[in-house]
Scaffold this active site. Structure first.
Site, PDB file in Angstrom:
ATOM      1  CG  HIS A   1      -0.546   6.162   0.517  1.00  0.00           C
ATOM      2  ND1 HIS A   1      -1.876   6.509   0.526  1.00  0.00           N
ATOM      3  CD2 HIS A   1      -0.392   5.238  -0.467  1.00  0.00           C
ATOM      4  CE1 HIS A   1      -2.488   5.846  -0.433  1.00  0.00           C
ATOM      5  NE2 HIS A   1      -1.631   5.075  -1.052  1.00  0.00           N
TER       6      HIS A   1
ATOM      7  NE  ARG B   1      -1.527   3.629  -8.026  1.00  0.00           N
ATOM      8  CZ  ARG B   1      -1.739   3.432  -6.731  1.00  0.00           C
ATOM      9  NH1 ARG B   1      -2.679   2.604  -6.324  1.00  0.00           N
ATOM     10  NH2 ARG B   1      -0.999   4.039  -5.832  1.00  0.00           N
TER      11      ARG B   1
ATOM     12  CD  GLU C   1      -7.926   2.305  -6.003  1.00  0.00           C
ATOM     13  OE1 GLU C   1      -7.248   2.060  -5.004  1.00  0.00           O
ATOM     14  OE2 GLU C   1      -7.524   3.029  -6.926  1.00  0.00           O
TER      15      GLU C   1
ATOM     16  CG  ASP D   1      -8.031   3.732  -1.763  1.00  0.00           C
ATOM     17  OD1 ASP D   1      -8.194   4.437  -0.752  1.00  0.00           O
ATOM     18  OD2 ASP D   1      -7.140   3.921  -2.597  1.00  0.00           O
TER      19      ASP D   1
ATOM     20  NE  ARG E   1      -5.234   3.914   2.259  1.00  0.00           N
ATOM     21  CZ  ARG E   1      -4.785   3.642   1.032  1.00  0.00           C
ATOM     22  NH1 ARG E   1      -5.569   3.728  -0.011  1.00  0.00           N
ATOM     23  NH2 ARG E   1      -3.561   3.241   0.842  1.00  0.00           N
TER      24      ARG E   1
ATOM     25  CB  CYS F   1      -1.857  -4.358  -6.068  1.00  0.00           C
ATOM     26  SG  CYS F   1      -3.059  -3.081  -6.432  1.00  0.00           S
TER      27      CYS F   1
HETATM   28  C1  PEP Z   1      -5.113   0.211  -2.650  1.00  0.00           C
HETATM   29  O1  PEP Z   1      -5.921   1.136  -2.510  1.00  0.00           O
HETATM   30  O2  PEP Z   1      -5.265  -0.922  -2.174  1.00  0.00           O
HETATM   31  C2  PEP Z   1      -3.875   0.419  -3.418  1.00  0.00           C
HETATM   32  C3  PEP Z   1      -3.077  -0.578  -3.732  1.00  0.00           C
HETATM   33  O3  PEP Z   1      -3.556   1.697  -3.764  1.00  0.00           O
HETATM   34  P1  PEP Z   1      -3.034   2.785  -2.717  1.00  0.00           P
HETATM   35  O4  PEP Z   1      -2.718   2.060  -1.429  1.00  0.00           O
HETATM   36  O5  PEP Z   1      -1.818   3.405  -3.296  1.00  0.00           O
HETATM   37  O6  PEP Z   1      -4.179   3.701  -2.606  1.00  0.00           O
HETATM   38 MG    MG Z   2      -5.790   2.914  -3.729  1.00  0.00          MG
END
Ligand code: PEP
Ligand code: MG
Length: 604
Positions: A216, A360, A463, A487, A497, A534
């Site tokens: 993130h 979300r 995810e 995810d 990740r 996304c």
């Molecule tokens: C994902 O997991 O691809 C996603 C869009 O959510 P985040 O990156 O916030 O976990």
């Molecule tokens: Mg995610």
């Protein structure tokens, strides 16, 4: 001599966002990134210096008082430590250097102090003598006291309506004086919440030791659209304050103190990438339609309502992912109430002027922790794997009051424009039922209270592999699905990740990932429901043809990525792509097979 040895060394990491940044290194200790960084106007430099000195004097008085009040039988070492601290408070190496940074670099007092702490800490680290090496902790404690005193004095001044210091000044105000070099932030680690603080900051690039491409921290850095490299392991140890750095965001490389020839080469590349951006900018108002007439929806991912402006400016057709958890982070554990959330969601909805906004529900946990954790919970987080723990919808369902509060805020915002609610990390039908019940109760509560609210669509994030494998069932309950590839890759391949040690195995082209993507998109198509991606794959042009071939017609990404994805869309023929999809999926190297499908953009 060290400097000479370190000319032109390269530090390798992972590219986060494209382009080249050139600037001087500002080293920030991970524990200190939350210190405000902003420039002081030329006319206020003396005041800022005086603010630092007032804090110094207050801390000196506090320490002298401590020493005086010490019981007679207190160990002599305690008094000795206080003396060392008092000495440091009057030492030019700390206070004198910090004052110089205020005067010469226009840093605010907190920034000046933490920058000097970083310089001194490194000097202590290099000392042979163990006793002297351990004095580093003393400098840290002294700086800690000074920072606390600066904050306390600001709070007191604010309570009296006087405007001074970081409590009032906007963090990271724009530079207001000429001649200052661009700055690049170097830290071992930066939490996503702290990264957010740097959104409107003075830094033109970032380097961190840890993190993966879809951590993130990297996601927020990418949303800032400035070159950054994460997972550069040794960077914060090798790089020194004021080193000249080149961040090559395309290659994921940092060059330290480049030679004049290398620097010139990068300056040339910097100009080229600015020209390329300007060229892409011209596509902003071009509709995203493929050669065979398929309209592709390009949506924006945002973290805060204020990002909606960038989404619109980039030509987004709506918001495909508003990561609401950023409203919950970086506030010392105090969660936003219903009204505060409502205002944030409403602001995003109003700013988007009738375009859909997908909000979300809160996705905290794993690498987006809430500061609210108690020491016991923190121990739990460290003992177990937080990515597999009580995060996202699991956390929301464990706090039903908080969850309904968030849903009510979203429903109220829906009275101002189209809102889609997106639920993260679903895997179980029992969770789906619990979400439906919570939404129903939230509606009921608003009706009972006579509060206006609007209609919403409800969507599920796909995810977790389990969700992708039961997507047909999930689709019976939802209006749309959105694939969180960040995810999905993590959980399919069992690769954290955020962990740079296994980042080379984080492979979005893995056949298992591709199969889950293919079947989710196909199932949504068969059910006549909207499906979007996304995760970061949506904004990475190397995947555009693959996703179009799978039948994807909706992509959500950082606003800065929209133009380059649109460029790919405009050159694509979905009929041709769909016909060769089986070959890509069967190929030993699907990435290479897919790259052969991209049509070159004609040179002008
Ligand atoms: C994902 O997991 O691809 C996603 C869009 O959510 P985040 O990156 O916030 O976990
Ligand atoms: Mg995610």
């Amino acid at each position: 001599m060290r400097y000479i040895e370190r000319v032109g060394i390269q530090v390798f990491g992972m590219q986060v966002s494209r382009g080249v940044a050139i600037g001087r290194a500002v080293l920030v200790a991970s524990s200190r990134v939350d210190v405000a960084h902003y420039y002081i106007d030329a006319g206020r430099l003396d005041d800022e210096g005086a603010r630092l000195m007032r804090a110094r004097d207050a801390v000196a008085r506090e320490l002298a008082g401590l020493k005086q009040d010490m019981p007679a039988d207190a160990p002599a070492e305690v008094a000795a430590v206080i003396d060392v601290h008092l000495m440091m408070l009057h030492d030019d190496a700390l206070i004198g250097a910090a004052r110089a940074s205020i005067r010469d670099r226009h840093y605010n007092a907190e920034w000046a102090l933490s920058a000097q702490l970083e310089v001194l800490a490194r000097q202590f680290d290099e000392m042979e003598d163990v006793y002297l090496r351990e004095r580093k902790a003393d400098v840290e404690q002294v700086v800690e006291r000074l920072l606390r005193e600066l904050a306390r004095a600001d709070e007191q001044a604010a309570a009296q309506g006087v405007s001074v210091g970081s409590a009032i000044a906007a963090p990271a105000a724009a530079r207001d004086f000429a001649g200052e070099d661009p700055l690049v932030l170097v830290a071992s680690d930066i939490s996503p919440a702290d990264m957010l603080r740097f959104k409107r900051s003075v830094f033109t690039g970032f380097v961190t030791d840890v993190g993966g491409r879809t951590s993130h921290t990297a996601i927020v850095a990418r949303s800032m659209d400035i070159p950054a490299v994460v997972g550069a392991r040794e960077a914060s140890r090798l790089i020194r304050q004021d080193d000249w750095l080149v961040i090559d965001g395309d290659a994921g490389v940092v060059v330290v103190n480049p030679s004049p020839i290398v620097l010139e080469e990068y300056r040339f590349r910097q100009r080229q990438s600015e020209l390329e951006r300007a060229r892409l900018d011209r596509l902003r108002h071009t509709p995203a339609v493929t050669l065979d007439g398929q309209v592709i929806e390009l949506l924006a991912n945002i973290e805060l309502p204020g990002d909606a402006a960038a989404a619109l400016a980039a030509g987004a057709m709506g918001v495909g992912l508003f990561r609401s958890e950023f409203l919950f982070m970086g506030r010392g554990g105090r969660l936003p109430g219903e009204d505060e959330q409502f205002e944030a969601y409403r602001d995003a909805v109003v700013a988007m002027g009738g375009l859909p906004v997908t909000i979300r529900t809160v996705d905290v946990g794993a690498d987006k922790p809430l500061e609210r954790l108690t020491p016991q919970e923190l121990r739990h987080e460290h003992a177990f794997n937080p990515a597999l723990g009580l995060r996202a919808i699991r956390w929301s369902l464990s706090e039903p009051g908080m969850f309904r509060q968030q849903l009510r805020a979203m429903l109220r915002a829906a009275a101002f424009g189209p809102v889609r609610i997106l639920v993260p990390m679903l895997a179980h039908l029992s969770e789906v039922r619990a979400v439906e019940e919570s939404l129903e109760r939230a509606r009921q509560q608003l009706s009972d209270a006579g509060r206006p609210f609007g209609p919403v669509e409800l969507g599920a994030m796909i995810e977790i592999p389990a969700a992708a494998l039961i997507v047909e069932r999930l689709l019976r309950h939802f209006d749309f699905v959105s694939i969180g590839t960040n995810d999905l890759v993590q959980y399919t391949l069992a690769i954290d990740r955020s962990d740079e040690a296994v980042a080379h195995l984080y492979d979005s082209w893995h056949p298992a990932v591709l199969e889950l993507l293919r079947r989710t998109i196909a199932a949504a198509g068969a059910a006549g429901k909207n499906v979007s991606v996304c995760g970061e794959m949506a904004g990475d042009p190397v995947f555009t043809e693959l996703l179009l071939a799978m039948g994807l017609r909706s992509f959500s990404m950082h606003p800065a990525c929209i133009a380059s994805i649109k460029q790919r869309v405009l050159r694509a023929d979905t009929g041709v792509l769909a016909a060769v999809l089986p070959q890509i999926l069967e190929a030993d190297d699907p990435a290479a097979a897919s790259s052969r499908l991209a049509r070159p953009w004609p040179a002008h």
